[in-house]
Design an enzyme around this catalytic site. Structure first.
Site, PDB file in Angstrom:
ATOM      1  N   ASP A 195      97.793  41.959  31.018  1.00 25.54           N
ATOM      2  CA  ASP A 195      98.218  41.823  32.330  1.00 25.54           C
ATOM      3  C   ASP A 195      99.405  42.433  32.646  1.00 25.54           C
ATOM      4  O   ASP A 195     100.329  42.208  31.513  1.00 25.54           O
ATOM      5  CB  ASP A 195      97.984  40.272  33.013  1.00 25.54           C
ATOM      6  CG  ASP A 195      98.070  40.110  34.185  1.00 25.54           C
ATOM      7  OD1 ASP A 195      96.981  40.168  35.070  1.00 25.54           O
ATOM      8  OD2 ASP A 195      99.090  40.007  34.815  1.00 25.54           O
ATOM      9  N   ASP A 198      96.368  45.133  36.655  1.00 27.21           N
ATOM     10  CA  ASP A 198      97.790  45.409  37.742  1.00 27.21           C
ATOM     11  C   ASP A 198      98.820  46.052  36.819  1.00 27.21           C
ATOM     12  O   ASP A 198      99.871  46.296  37.442  1.00 27.21           O
ATOM     13  CB  ASP A 198      98.415  43.981  38.092  1.00 27.21           C
ATOM     14  CG  ASP A 198      98.295  42.853  37.005  1.00 27.21           C
ATOM     15  OD1 ASP A 198      98.107  43.105  35.686  1.00 27.21           O
ATOM     16  OD2 ASP A 198      98.546  42.011  37.406  1.00 27.21           O
ATOM     17  N   HIS A 212      98.821  32.038  33.902  1.00 32.23           N
ATOM     18  CA  HIS A 212      99.942  31.538  34.343  1.00 32.23           C
ATOM     19  C   HIS A 212      99.998  30.022  34.252  1.00 32.23           C
ATOM     20  O   HIS A 212     101.303  29.371  34.287  1.00 32.23           O
ATOM     21  CB  HIS A 212     100.234  31.866  35.779  1.00 32.23           C
ATOM     22  CG  HIS A 212     100.663  33.481  35.715  1.00 32.23           C
ATOM     23  ND1 HIS A 212     101.731  34.122  34.966  1.00 32.23           N
ATOM     24  CD2 HIS A 212     100.195  34.396  36.763  1.00 32.23           C
ATOM     25  CE1 HIS A 212     101.732  35.342  35.360  1.00 32.23           C
ATOM     26  NE2 HIS A 212     100.836  35.812  36.152  1.00 32.23           N
ATOM     27  N   HIS A 227     101.569  41.005  34.137  1.00 31.40           N
ATOM     28  CA  HIS A 227     102.693  39.799  34.156  1.00 31.40           C
ATOM     29  C   HIS A 227     102.680  38.958  32.896  1.00 31.40           C
ATOM     30  O   HIS A 227     101.452  38.970  32.147  1.00 31.40           O
ATOM     31  CB  HIS A 227     102.225  38.753  35.283  1.00 31.40           C
ATOM     32  CG  HIS A 227     102.105  39.211  36.697  1.00 31.40           C
ATOM     33  ND1 HIS A 227     101.240  39.829  37.276  1.00 31.40           N
ATOM     34  CD2 HIS A 227     103.369  39.406  37.542  1.00 31.40           C
ATOM     35  CE1 HIS A 227     101.553  40.761  38.646  1.00 31.40           C
ATOM     36  NE2 HIS A 227     102.762  40.251  38.719  1.00 31.40           N
TER      37      HIS A 227
HETATM   38  N1  Q9C Z   1     107.336  39.446  44.370  1.00 35.93           N
HETATM   39  C1  Q9C Z   1      98.138  37.434  38.162  1.00 35.93           C
HETATM   40  O1  Q9C Z   1      98.443  38.555  38.116  1.00 35.93           O
HETATM   41  N2  Q9C Z   1     103.935  36.660  42.793  1.00 35.93           N
HETATM   42  N3  Q9C Z   1      99.194  36.795  38.818  1.00 35.93           N
HETATM   43  C2  Q9C Z   1     104.482  37.681  42.523  1.00 35.93           C
HETATM   44  C3  Q9C Z   1     106.277  39.385  43.328  1.00 35.93           C
HETATM   45  C4  Q9C Z   1     103.026  36.156  41.807  1.00 35.93           C
HETATM   46  C5  Q9C Z   1     100.338  37.280  39.446  1.00 35.93           C
HETATM   47  C6  Q9C Z   1     105.449  38.105  43.806  1.00 35.93           C
HETATM   48  C7  Q9C Z   1     102.057  37.138  40.909  1.00 35.93           C
HETATM   49  C8  Q9C Z   1     101.041  36.515  40.269  1.00 35.93           C
HETATM   50  C9  Q9C Z   1      97.152  36.843  37.377  1.00 35.93           C
HETATM   51 ZN    ZN Z   2      99.189  39.826  36.638  1.00 36.17          ZN
END
Ligand code: Q9C
Ligand code: ZN
Length: 365
Positions: free
Chosen positions: A214, A303, A178, A216
């Site tokens: 991932d 995830d 990110h 995300h």
């Molecule tokens: N309501 C990685 O998997 N917050 N980062 C999400 C959802 C941030 C995930 C909130 C998630 C970051 C590396």
């Molecule tokens: Zn993620």
């Protein structure tokens, strides 16, 4: 297609790991204004380490220090300097603090018509909102040291592959995908996979693919290479219309300038199951085969697992074996870089299964 990388049954997979990640352990994050226990925990990396250590095919390697140059080749040096000084300055003014998150961000709209080129605040609390971008990414004692070591973990895995290993796994924590050139975000401080990709280019790779599985979208990696024709970014992820990071990862984003066509986004619906994911992976692998990279870096997040607390996909553990096998079948050397995955109980097994799929020998016709 060049010859596939031969992986024999006895192939040992190098796992690059460092205990330095344990120093990064903020207690909570803020999820839409609600304080919640941090999901990105030290135990994550320890569960992965423990599971891989139970399989003799995985051999552990310490990272070697690579210094600041590979980070500054990808990130604004100001980001690194900020992360280096932030915690020290926070506790100098507020000694009781255990972690810190910005309360004011440089939202571009605050400065509509005035230009966003404001100077970095010298005040550390102001600077937090200049370099930070969300409330899920606290800074605490040891954050910088852990983030620096995660970069060396990724670079060491990249070196092993540049030196002829068919596969190497970087057990990075904190994760990285990110973080764009000049911000930290989404549990990420430095973009481990992007730094490894640039390092491989600097070591002579002509074309590098970053395949991001991932849950995300890896907005940071996409941003870093958006204009680059030599680094392809391919991502499967929850559609940003409903999922973090919300502002990147749309199918229409395909790169710009000389990088036009070298970004491939495959946003997926909630509930995505093994079959739909497999279909998207086939598309991703077709795009990668067409790009014909010298090496594939995988941003490995699990995830996407059905039971993950923040993802909304429905993937089973078996699908992780299939993912690893599909990437392996591209026949390119692979650097696997750990990103997300928050079902702590299943995390080690999920990563182990993915790597097992990637390393297992298969008969190809
Ligand atoms: N309501 C990685 O998997 N917050 N980062 C999400 C959802 C941030 C995930 C909130 C998630 C970051 C590396
Ligand atoms: Zn993620």
């Amino acid at each position: 297609m060049p010859a596939r990388v031969p992986l024999q049954p006895t192939t040992s997979v190098a796992v690059v790991y460092s205990p330095a990640h344990l120093r990064h352990a903020p207690a909570f994050e803020t999820n839409c204004g609600e304080p919640v226990a941090m999901l990105e925990l030290p135990r994550r990396a320890e569960e992965i380490r423990r599971t891989l250590a139970g399989d003799a095919r995985f051999g552990f390697v310490d990272p070697t220090p690579h210094g600041e140059a590979p980070i500054d080749a990808v990130h604004d040096p100001g980001l690194r300097r900020f992360l280096e000084r932030a915690w020290r300055e926070v506790i100098a003014s507020e000694p009781h603090r255990r972690q810190v998150v910005a309360d004011t961000y440089l939202n571009v709209r605050l400065r509509d018509g005035m230009g966003i080129d404001v100077p970095e605040p010298t005040n550390v609390f102001g600077a937090l909102g200049y370099w930070g971008s969300d409330t899920a990414t606290p800074i605490a004692d040891g954050t910088y040291e852990a983030a620096r070591e995660a970069v060396d973990v990724a670079l060491t895995a990249a070196d092993l592959v540049a030196g002829g290993a068919g596969i190497a796994y970087a057990l990075c924590r904190p994760p990285g995908h990110h973080a764009p050139r000049a911000a930290f975000a989404g549990y990420c401080y430095f973009n481990n996979a992007a730094i490894a990709a640039q390092h491989l280019v600097d070591r002579g790779s002509h074309r590098v693919t970053v395949l991001d599985v991932d849950y995300h979208h890896g907005n940071g990696t996409q941003q870093i290479f958006y204009e680059r024709p030599d680094v392809q970014y391919v991502s499967l992820h929850g559609d940003p219309r409903r999922a973090y990071p919300y502002f990147a990862g749309f199918a229409e984003e395909t790169g710009t300038g000389r990088g036009a066509g070298a970004t491939v986004n495959l946003p997926l619906p909630a509930g995505c199951d093994d079959e739909s994911y497999h279909a998207a992976m086939c598309r991703a692998c077709d795009e990668i085969a067409r790009f014909a990279p010298d090496v594939v870096i995988v941003s490995l997040g699990v995830d996407t697992f059905g039971n993950d607390p923040i993802g909304d996909f429905a993937l089973t553990r078996d699908s992780f074996r299939a993912q690893g096998a599909m990437v392996s079948d591209l026949g390119r050397p692979m650097v696997i870089v750990q990103e997300g995955g928050y079902d702590i109980e299943a995390l080690g097994g999920n990563v182990h299964t993915w790597l097992d799929g990637a390393a297992a020998p298969r008969n190809k016709t």
